[in-house]
Write a protein that holds these residues in place. Sequence first.
Motif, PDB file in Angstrom:
ATOM      1  N   ARG A 184       4.087  17.492 -11.429  1.00  0.00           N
ATOM      2  CA  ARG A 184       3.778  18.250 -10.223  1.00  0.00           C
ATOM      3  C   ARG A 184       2.947  17.428  -9.233  1.00  0.00           C
ATOM      4  NH1 ARG A 184      -1.489  20.842 -10.826  1.00  0.00           N
ATOM      5  NH2 ARG A 184      -2.413  20.112 -12.787  1.00  0.00           N
ATOM      6  N   LYS A 185       3.200  17.664  -7.972  1.00  0.00           N
ATOM      7  CA  LYS A 185       2.433  17.037  -6.896  1.00  0.00           C
ATOM      8  C   LYS A 185       1.091  17.731  -6.764  1.00  0.00           C
ATOM      9  CE  LYS A 185       2.398  16.703  -1.849  1.00  0.00           C
ATOM     10  NZ  LYS A 185       3.116  17.020  -0.601  1.00  0.00           N
ATOM     11  N   ILE A 186       0.006  16.946  -6.725  1.00  0.00           N
ATOM     12  CA  ILE A 186      -1.326  17.535  -6.580  1.00  0.00           C
ATOM     13  C   ILE A 186      -2.011  17.095  -5.288  1.00  0.00           C
ATOM     14  CG2 ILE A 186      -1.683  17.765  -9.069  1.00  0.00           C
ATOM     15  CD1 ILE A 186      -3.478  15.209  -8.821  1.00  0.00           C
ATOM     16  N   GLY A 187      -1.332  16.307  -4.481  1.00  0.00           N
ATOM     17  CA  GLY A 187      -1.918  15.855  -3.225  1.00  0.00           C
ATOM     18  C   GLY A 187      -1.076  14.781  -2.583  1.00  0.00           C
ATOM     19  N   PHE A 188      -1.622  14.147  -1.555  1.00  0.00           N
ATOM     20  CA  PHE A 188      -0.885  13.099  -0.854  1.00  0.00           C
ATOM     21  C   PHE A 188      -1.855  12.168  -0.142  1.00  0.00           C
ATOM     22  CE2 PHE A 188      -1.268  16.742   1.932  1.00  0.00           C
ATOM     23  CZ  PHE A 188      -1.642  16.209   3.154  1.00  0.00           C
ATOM     24  N   LEU A 211       0.843  -1.198   0.000  1.00  0.00           N
ATOM     25  CA  LEU A 211       0.000   0.000   0.000  1.00  0.00           C
ATOM     26  C   LEU A 211       0.874   1.242   0.000  1.00  0.00           C
ATOM     27  CD1 LEU A 211      -2.610  -0.943   2.772  1.00  0.00           C
ATOM     28  CD2 LEU A 211      -3.097  -0.690   0.331  1.00  0.00           C
ATOM     29  N   PRO A 212       0.452   2.302  -0.696  1.00  0.00           N
ATOM     30  CA  PRO A 212       1.169   3.574  -0.570  1.00  0.00           C
ATOM     31  C   PRO A 212       1.024   4.106   0.848  1.00  0.00           C
ATOM     32  CG  PRO A 212      -0.867   3.861  -1.810  1.00  0.00           C
ATOM     33  CD  PRO A 212      -0.696   2.394  -1.615  1.00  0.00           C
ATOM     34  N   THR A 213       2.104   4.498   1.434  1.00  0.00           N
ATOM     35  CA  THR A 213       2.093   4.937   2.829  1.00  0.00           C
ATOM     36  C   THR A 213       1.594   6.369   2.952  1.00  0.00           C
ATOM     37  OG1 THR A 213       4.391   5.642   2.628  1.00  0.00           O
ATOM     38  CG2 THR A 213       3.991   3.408   3.440  1.00  0.00           C
ATOM     39  N   PRO A 214       1.111   6.756   4.137  1.00  0.00           N
ATOM     40  CA  PRO A 214       0.716   8.149   4.339  1.00  0.00           C
ATOM     41  C   PRO A 214       1.842   9.101   3.957  1.00  0.00           C
ATOM     42  CG  PRO A 214      -0.025   6.816   6.171  1.00  0.00           C
ATOM     43  CD  PRO A 214       0.842   5.928   5.324  1.00  0.00           C
ATOM     44  N   GLY A 215       1.480  10.154   3.252  1.00  0.00           N
ATOM     45  CA  GLY A 215       2.460  11.106   2.761  1.00  0.00           C
ATOM     46  C   GLY A 215       2.901  10.852   1.331  1.00  0.00           C
ATOM     47  N   THR A 216       2.545   9.670   0.785  1.00  0.00           N
ATOM     48  CA  THR A 216       2.903   9.378  -0.607  1.00  0.00           C
ATOM     49  C   THR A 216       2.311  10.430  -1.533  1.00  0.00           C
ATOM     50  OG1 THR A 216       3.006   6.992  -0.180  1.00  0.00           O
ATOM     51  CG2 THR A 216       2.710   7.691  -2.480  1.00  0.00           C
ATOM     52  N   GLU A 217       3.133  10.977  -2.404  1.00  0.00           N
ATOM     53  CA  GLU A 217       2.674  12.037  -3.286  1.00  0.00           C
ATOM     54  C   GLU A 217       1.735  11.515  -4.368  1.00  0.00           C
ATOM     55  OE1 GLU A 217       5.948  14.242  -4.867  1.00  0.00           O
ATOM     56  OE2 GLU A 217       6.558  15.007  -2.911  1.00  0.00           O
ATOM     57  N   ILE A 218       0.767  12.322  -4.713  1.00  0.00           N
ATOM     58  CA  ILE A 218      -0.190  12.005  -5.773  1.00  0.00           C
ATOM     59  C   ILE A 218       0.034  12.960  -6.934  1.00  0.00           C
ATOM     60  CG2 ILE A 218      -2.640  11.945  -6.391  1.00  0.00           C
ATOM     61  CD1 ILE A 218      -3.255  11.218  -3.505  1.00  0.00           C
ATOM     62  N   ARG A 219      -0.008  12.422  -8.139  1.00  0.00           N
ATOM     63  CA  ARG A 219       0.093  13.231  -9.349  1.00  0.00           C
ATOM     64  C   ARG A 219      -0.929  12.734 -10.358  1.00  0.00           C
ATOM     65  NH1 ARG A 219       2.647  10.040 -13.084  1.00  0.00           N
ATOM     66  NH2 ARG A 219       3.867   8.297 -12.221  1.00  0.00           N
ATOM     67  N   LEU A 220      -1.129  13.486 -11.413  1.00  0.00           N
ATOM     68  CA  LEU A 220      -2.019  13.069 -12.487  1.00  0.00           C
ATOM     69  C   LEU A 220      -1.365  11.937 -13.274  1.00  0.00           C
ATOM     70  CD1 LEU A 220      -3.212  16.553 -13.772  1.00  0.00           C
ATOM     71  CD2 LEU A 220      -4.511  14.931 -12.381  1.00  0.00           C
ATOM     72  N   ALA A 221      -2.123  10.887 -13.586  1.00  0.00           N
ATOM     73  CA  ALA A 221      -1.567   9.727 -14.279  1.00  0.00           C
ATOM     74  C   ALA A 221      -1.073  10.072 -15.675  1.00  0.00           C
ATOM     75  CB  ALA A 221      -2.617   8.619 -14.349  1.00  0.00           C
ATOM     76  N   ASP A 222      -1.654  11.096 -16.290  1.00  0.00           N
ATOM     77  CA  ASP A 222      -1.286  11.453 -17.655  1.00  0.00           C
ATOM     78  C   ASP A 222      -0.040  12.322 -17.733  1.00  0.00           C
ATOM     79  OD1 ASP A 222      -3.501  10.079 -18.522  1.00  0.00           O
ATOM     80  OD2 ASP A 222      -4.796  11.843 -18.511  1.00  0.00           O
ATOM     81  N   GLU A 223       0.492  12.699 -16.592  1.00  0.00           N
ATOM     82  CA  GLU A 223       1.681  13.544 -16.592  1.00  0.00           C
ATOM     83  C   GLU A 223       2.935  12.709 -16.372  1.00  0.00           C
ATOM     84  OE1 GLU A 223       1.443  16.880 -13.994  1.00  0.00           O
ATOM     85  OE2 GLU A 223      -0.227  17.795 -15.089  1.00  0.00           O
ATOM     86  N   ASP A 224       4.063  13.320 -16.610  1.00  0.00           N
ATOM     87  CA  ASP A 224       5.356  12.687 -16.424  1.00  0.00           C
ATOM     88  C   ASP A 224       5.522  12.224 -14.978  1.00  0.00           C
ATOM     89  OD1 ASP A 224       8.453  13.140 -15.645  1.00  0.00           O
ATOM     90  OD2 ASP A 224       8.276  12.560 -17.766  1.00  0.00           O
ATOM     91  N   LEU A 272      -5.372   9.125 -11.344  1.00  0.00           N
ATOM     92  CA  LEU A 272      -4.298   9.560 -10.462  1.00  0.00           C
ATOM     93  C   LEU A 272      -3.266   8.457 -10.270  1.00  0.00           C
ATOM     94  CD1 LEU A 272      -6.484  11.258  -7.681  1.00  0.00           C
ATOM     95  CD2 LEU A 272      -5.556  12.306  -9.768  1.00  0.00           C
ATOM     96  N   MET A 273      -2.094   8.867  -9.824  1.00  0.00           N
ATOM     97  CA  MET A 273      -1.047   7.943  -9.405  1.00  0.00           C
ATOM     98  C   MET A 273      -0.614   8.324  -7.998  1.00  0.00           C
ATOM     99  SD  MET A 273      -0.456   5.747 -11.860  1.00  0.00           S
ATOM    100  CE  MET A 273       1.123   5.060 -11.342  1.00  0.00           C
ATOM    101  N   ALA A 274      -0.679   7.363  -7.088  1.00  0.00           N
ATOM    102  CA  ALA A 274      -0.169   7.545  -5.730  1.00  0.00           C
ATOM    103  C   ALA A 274       1.180   6.854  -5.673  1.00  0.00           C
ATOM    104  CB  ALA A 274      -1.123   6.962  -4.702  1.00  0.00           C
TER     105      ALA A 274
END
Length: 321
Positions: free
Chosen positions: A274-278, A257-270, A306-308
């Motif tokens: 940019r980080k858009i959440g966590f 599982l992604p741990t708390p604090g793992t950065e979230i970004r848009l799946a369509d981006e590199d 999204l990607m976590a």
Amino acid sequence: MKSPLLSLPGAVPAEGADEGVAAHYGDLFREQRALADGTGFVDLSHRGVVTVSGEDRLSWLHLLLSQHVSELPAGQATEALILSAHGHIEHALYLVDDGETVWAHVEPGTQEALIAYLESMKFFYRVEVADRTAEFAVVHLPAGSIAEVPEGVVVRETSYGRDLFLPRADLESYAEKAGPAVGILAYEAFRVEQHRPRLGFETDHRTIPHELGWIGTAVHLQKGCYRGQETVARVQNLGKPPRRLVFLHLDGSEVHLPTPGTEIRLADEDPDGRKIGFITTSVRHHELGPVALALVKRNVPVDARLMAGETAAAQEVVVEP
């Protein structure tokens, strides 16, 4: 405080904020199914217990809390927050009044700071604030439970179950009658499924109530002045919160599982985009699989993939953008 129930067969100690109680008793999914069926109990004896007594208790708390409690009926459960002057969340209280005393349980280790603040605000009010953590343990019975509640025990009843303020000396004997014991990981799985935020998990130093959906459940918008109320009113009437809570379905093919604090970004981006959440909390649910709560920027499209970290995630809206 270390629970005596850690001596039960199969008990595996929890870590981090929930240290002191069992993470599980050997079978996480069995324990989740027990809660879903309305059986068993959860040992929450590591949580802080604070009481406020005295004839001014409700009117006084009404001035300090985000919730309307001046006329709180005896036996009715509610939630409330204490905010900073800038509207950031400092404390979360889970309350019930028994007709003579307000009982609250709070996050482990936060009771001392909470009591220090309450004591500083007593002035001429006829109230007494006490730390009862050493005397009382919180025990959770799931919704639908028919487990007996000992006579004289204060109960906080909600839609998702009952919280008992049980004399700590009776914890082991009660466990023998109320079993099976269920660990905190199973309880957390249902909290995530129900989209219920938790102080210190879904919050950081700048979290405001609107971001987590605490408006309505823990914040009353028609009550009088309290610390942080200007921020609450301004965001409610004139703007939007900068972030919003989302529920994520995670890719089940991932082992970890992604741990708390793992950065979230848009799946369509590199991948270095940019980080858009966590991630705030991630769990394995017996029916839903791997799921999580997360905070993302308000303007993230609700249908965005999204990607976590390295884990694909699909979002469900909790707080409207």
